[in-house]
Structure formats: structure tokens, C-alpha cells
Scaffold this active site. Structure first.
Site, PDB file in Angstrom:
ATOM      1  N   LYS A 153       0.867  -1.183   0.000  1.00  0.00           N
ATOM      2  CA  LYS A 153       0.000   0.000   0.000  1.00  0.00           C
ATOM      3  C   LYS A 153       0.899   1.228   0.000  1.00  0.00           C
ATOM      4  O   LYS A 153       1.185   1.833   1.027  1.00  0.00           O
ATOM      5  CB  LYS A 153      -0.910  -0.020   1.226  1.00  0.00           C
ATOM      6  CG  LYS A 153      -2.093   0.938   1.118  1.00  0.00           C
ATOM      7  CD  LYS A 153      -3.094   0.458   0.096  1.00  0.00           C
ATOM      8  CE  LYS A 153      -4.314   1.356   0.050  1.00  0.00           C
ATOM      9  NZ  LYS A 153      -5.258   0.932  -0.979  1.00  0.00           N
TER      10      LYS A 153
ATOM     11  N   SER B 104      -8.616  -0.422  -4.641  1.00  0.00           N
ATOM     12  CA  SER B 104      -8.866  -0.131  -3.236  1.00  0.00           C
ATOM     13  C   SER B 104     -10.358   0.072  -2.995  1.00  0.00           C
ATOM     14  O   SER B 104     -11.135  -0.849  -3.171  1.00  0.00           O
ATOM     15  CB  SER B 104      -8.034   1.067  -2.793  1.00  0.00           C
ATOM     16  OG  SER B 104      -7.858   1.043  -1.400  1.00  0.00           O
TER      17      SER B 104
END
Length: 595
Positions: A190, A387
Site C-alpha cells: 500500500k 482499493s
């Protein structure tokens, strides 16, 4: 007082419009209706892609007055479907951009070009004034290669030699000036905040980025090789040995012809037949729209493009083309589709890099309610559905993605910048006061998290990540352990995601429509019904200006009739001022910016 003056202004403009503007508008409309511009018997549509290309049309029709490129990916593929059946359309001439087209957008347009050529039996010509190394330039070449003939301007540059991505890292700069980036990530892939935390790519950041870039590169050139009937390995070697001039590219079989724009226009018109004329693609799109069919079985189409946020749209300037995915609006759209007896299935077009986890959850809950009402949902992924964009897609009955769609990024990050030390160097002291628990000042900018604050914040992050993983596992019918293995915030292309079980099929919007028809057991042509839960443009004016809807309508019409761009600029500035003045707050974002 402000409200009073705004209302008076609205009433004044309304009176002015009634006395002067309305008669003028009626005359213009009557004249246009009496003398519609006919489409010539032999038309060549010119599609200019050089001005930028969103995935979907803006929700407000007033945004069109702010200018732009060739519309949107969705409007182009819809218009091409009509044009391929129109006997008056003889061909399409595409003006390619000098930079890169978003890979998934290029995939979608390539499918539309191939369908136009194969079903309509009509040629598509493409012209480039140069291909320069700007990110995803190979996707632009792939799109040009899908045409019948690819031309380039003489002596222009052919530099489609690869795919590139550049990141700036600010860690040393922050260290020098006392700025601390205090963030939590779930997990190592991430990487949206990595430029604030490190001075170079981490191994995971490098691995993930090179992986999806390589997938996009191979997919684009495999498609280009197939369309140009070349061996993929040989085509890649030739491209990577560049750059070339247009003439050299022609000699190596990378393009078909060299010529100026005027030459390919004359060529296309000559091939189209006697009396053929060049027509702007947007003009044709506006003229050729068929009357809306309002009865019979339908597939609802719900759009979502941009960052996912809570609330409802309509608070900014109605002239702005900026787009967000507002959770209230999308939830209302799903409910409307679920309640509509004519709607037999839903196609949810998603092109979003993510956003708020709570907004994503609201949208996902609305999708689940529609499914429970017996309406199958198929997601069609655009440029990205990463996401939060994957969160809202994860529990659809089926997911269709382009090979180059950027998706996955199942992860979360959040935190703050601690600016106390940096500001102190300039004589600015930041001091916190709080009442209640210590966590109430966790997101103050004076200093980083305390150990207790970090522990509580990390626990919050863990809960959101665990919820994300469980929703994906449930929707994709995968073991939680398997989802955790392929998650960790990593971005995948659609091609990679299909291999991992995160996507069901590779294809575009119309492949998603076919899947929805199959799930709903529908045959033949089925009407598409656009469902939008957003406020009407005039309701948006009312909210934006704080005046009545009637006054908002008069203001909108006045700006259009009088053609004063300054009014639009003022409205845009007012919208920006409102956003700057809006109260802020710390939030955990479930997004990864992708290029």
C-alpha cells in the site's frame, strides 16, 4: 444578508431572462428545430482524442460548456455502436494524442474500433502527429494499430519504446525541515504514502509497480502485434530499438503511411464516396441520438468515476467537470434500479482509485440490497477500480475488467503530517488543548502519535483492513487466508486479477452488458437505462447558491443564453472557496493513486 442578496440577484436575473432571454432562446430553439443540420449521405466522422478522455460523461450537462476533448470513453463507444449501423457513416478518422492514453481506456476503445470495423464493415483511419515517451505511450500505439491504416505526420517522432513511471520521494526534504510523516499502512504494497516515508522505492513498492507496468506493456504490444499481424517478440524488439522518425517507422512496418492531416482527410473523403463530408464526432453523437425507449425490459447502467466520498453531489459549481463518487447518490441509484420493475439486471461501471471506507461500505450495502431484490449486478471496470473501487465491486455477481484495468489494492492507509518542529524553526509554536480522552488530540499537527495513540490508531486500521478482506472473501468466494495473501495493498492489472480470482472475465462495457443479459435470461436487443441518483442540475444550483430552484434555473439559463464565460468562472471560484472553507478531519483512506 448574503442569502437576501443572492435571492434578489436570482430574481433580478430571472426577470431579465423572462423579458429578454426567453424570447431569444425560444427563437433560437425554434430556428434550430426548423432547420436541423442534416447528416450528409457520405460522412467521415473525425474523432479527436487529443484533448483528454474521462471514462464517463459529467453528471451535469452544464459541464459541457467548460470545454473538453472528445467526450468520454463511454460516450464514444456508444456513438460508434450507432454509427456502425448508420448507412450515412462511411468511415471514422481518429486523431491520436502525442502522449499516452490510459491503458484500460485504450483497451475499451480498441474493442469498439474492432467491433465497428467487423460489424459495420467500415474502415477506421488513425493519424498521429508524433508519439512521445510519456508514461503509457504504448497504449496509444496499440490503439492506432487497431485501425485499418495508421498514418503519421512527415518527420514526426515515433518514440513508443516502453512504459515509464516516475515518483518523487520527500523523506530527506522532510527531515531537513522538521516535517514528520506519521502514517500506518496495511500492508507493505500500500505505497501511496511511500514518497513521504522513504527516499527510494521499497522492495515491495518496486516489485508491485514493475509488475503491473510489465503486464500493461505486454498486453498492449500483444494486442498491437495481433492487429498488425506481427510476431509479438519481433515487434517488441523493433519498438525497443527506437526511437524513429515517421519515415523510419513506416519502413519498419510499424505504421502504414506518412502524410499530413489534410492528406489523410482527403484520402478518407475520397474513399467514402462522391460528396463525402467530414463531420465532428461530437456533432454526430448529438444529432444521431435515437429517441428514448421507455417501456420493456431494461438493464440499468449506474456510473461511478472519481474518488469515493460520503454525502451527495451538487455542492460545487454545476459548470465544473470535476467528478466524485458520492455514496448517497450511488446508493439511491441502486435503490431506484432495484425498485424499477422494468429493470432486470444492473451494470455498474466503476472507474475509481478508491476513497472513503465508510462511503465504499454504503455503496456495497446498496449493491447487496439490489441483488437481494433479484437484480443481478455486473461490474464493468474502467481505467481503475482499485482499493475502495474494488471494495464497491467485490460482491457483484460478476466482474468484467479490461486487461489493463488497475484493480485490487486491497489495503488501507492513514495518518498525518506532524508540522510542529518545522513551524517552530520559523517562530511558529503549535500547542494543543483537549478535553476528554487523549485520543481526541491524536490528529493534531503539532507532534506525531504518542505510543497509546498509535496503538489505538493501528487497531482502527486493522479493523478496516480485516473488514475489507472479509468482504472480498465473501464476494469472491475465496478463503480469507487466500485473500490476505494476494491483498496487502498490491495493485494488479485486470489480466493478473483474473488469474487470481479477483475478476471473472476480461472485456469491456458491452461484454458486461452481455453478461448481465445472460444472468437475467434476456435475449435480443435490450434497452439500457441510465440510472443516476444525483440531484438534477437545477437542484445542484439551488444547493450551491443557496437560492430557490426557480432562481437557479434562471441563473443557469442566463449564463447559457448570454454566453458569458465570466459567470462560469465566478461560480467555479465560489465552489473552490466553499471546499477550502469546509471543516476538515482525519480520515482513513482506502485508496491508492495509480498512474
Amino acid at each position: 444578508m448574503k442569502q437576501f442578496f443572492l435571492t434578489v440577484a436570482g430574481v433580478f436575473v430571472g426577470l431579465l431572462l423572462f423579458v429578454v432571454g426567453v424570447p431569444f432562446l425560444l427563437v433560437v430553439m425554434a430556428a434550430g428545430a426548423a432547420r436541423p443540420a442534416p447528416i450528409p449521405a457520405h460522412a467521415v466522422l473525425q474523432l479527436d482524442l487529443r484533448g483528454g478522455l474521462p471514462d464517463q460523461d459529467p453528471k451535469s450537462p452544464f459541464a459541457a460548456f467548460s470545454g473538453g476533448g472528445a467526450g468520454s470513453v463511454m460516450s464514444i463507444i456508444d456513438t460508434l455502436r450507432r454509427a456502425e449501423k448508420d448507412d450515412k457513416v462511411a468511415a471514422v478518422l481518429v486523431r491520436l494524442p502525442e502522449g499516452g492514453v490510459a491503458p484500460a481506456a485504450a483497451d475499451e476503445l480498441r474493442l469498439a474500433f474492432k467491433h465497428f470495423r467487423e460489424t459495420g464493415k467500415k474502415p477506421i483511419y488513425a493519424h498521429s502527429q508524433g508519439l512521445y515517451p510519456s508514461g503509457m505511450i504504448t497504449s496509444t500505439y496499440m490503439l492506432g494499430a487497431s485501425s485499418d491504416e495508421l498514418w503519421m505526420q512527415p518527420d514526426s517522432s515515433f518514440q513508443a519504446v516502453g512504459v515509464s513511471s516516475e515518483s518523487m520521494f520527500f523523506k530527506r526534504f522532510f527531515d531537513k525541515y522538521g516535517v514528520k510523516a506519521d502514517y500506518e499502512q496495511r500492508y507493505e504494497y500500500k505505497n501511496a504514502v511511500n514518497p513521504y516515508l522513504y527516499s527510494d522505492y521499497t522492495p515491495a513498492h518496486r516489485e508491485s509497480t514493475l509488475s503491473w507496468m510489465g503486464s500493461v506493456y505486454r498486453s498492449a504490444l500483444t494486442s498491437a502485434a495481433a492487429d498488425r499481424k506481427r510476431d509479438p517478440a519481433q515487434l517488441i524488439r523493433t519498438l525497443e530499438a527506437g526511437p524513429y522518425s515517421a519515415q523510419e517507422a513506416q519502413a519498419k512496418g510499424l505504421i502504414d503511411k506518412v502524410g499530413q492531416v489534410a492528406e489523410i482527410e482527403a484520402y478518407a473523403l475520397d474513399k467514402a464516396g462522391k460528396g463525402a463530408k467530414m463531420i465532428d464526432f461530437d456533432d454526430y453523437a448529438a444529432r444521431s441520438k435515437p429517441p428514448a425507449v421507455k417501456t420493456g425490459p431494461a438493464i440499468a447502467v449506474i456510473g461511478a468515476e472519481g474518488a469515493i466520498v460520503t454525502g451527495a453531489g451538487g455542492g460545487g459549481s454545476p459548470f465544473s467537470g470535476d467528478s466524485n463518487v458520492y455514496s448517497d447518490d450511488v446508493a439511491k441509484a441502486f435503490k431506484a434500479a432495484a425498485d424499477d420493475k422494468d429493470v432486470k439486471a444492473i451494470v455498474f461501471r466503476v472507474s475509481s482509485p478508491g476513497g472513503s471506507d465508510t462511503a465504499s461500505e454504503q455503496i456495497l450495502a446498496a449493491m447487496k440490497s439490489a441483488k437481494a431484490a433479484g437484480k443481478p449486478v455486473v461490474v464493468s471496470m474502467g481505467t481503475y477500480a482499485a482499493s475502495g473501487g474494488y471494495w464497491i465491486s467485490s460482491q457483484a455477481n460478476s466482474i468484467v475488467a479490461e486487461p489493463s484495468t488497475l484493480t485490487g489494492s486491497i489495503g488501507v492507509y492513514g495518518g498525518k503530517f506532524a508540522l510542529g518542529d518545522a513551524l517552530a524553526r520559523f517562530g511558529v509554536d503549535t500547542k494543543d488543548l483537549h478535553v476528554g480522552g487523549d485520543y481526541s488530540e491524536a490528529f493534531g499537527s503539532a507532534q506525531g502519535f504518542s505510543p497509546d495513540q498509535r496503538a489505538k490508531f493501528a487497531g482502527w486500521m486493522d479493523r478496516i483492513y480485516a473488514g475489507f478482506v472479509s468482504r472480498v472473501a465473501e464476494g469472491r468466494k475465496l478463503p480469507v487466508a487466500r485473500v490476505r495473501e494476494i491483498a496487502k495493498g498490491r495493485v494488479w492489472t485486470g489480466e493478473q486479477a483474473k488469474q487470481l480470482g479477483l475478476v471473472d472475465e476480461l472485456g469491456g462495457f458491452y461484454q458486461a452488458i452481455d453478461k448481465a443479459k445472460a444472468l437475467a435470461k434476456l435475449d435480443g436487443d435490450v434497452r439500457l437505462k441510465r440510472v443516476d441518483g444525483a440531484k438534477s442540475p437545477f437542484e445542484a444550483f439551488e444547493k450551491f447558491l443557496g437560492v430557490s430552484e426557480t432562481s437557479a434555473r434562471t441563473l443557469a439559463a442566463a449564463a447559457w443564453v448570454l454566453g458569458d464565460p465570466r459567470s462560469q468562472a465566478i461560480l467555479d471560484e465560489m465552489a473552490k472557496a466553499r471546499l477550502r472553507a469546509a471543516p476538515g478531519g482525519a480520515a482513513v483512506l482506502a485508496d491508492t493513486p495509480v498512474r
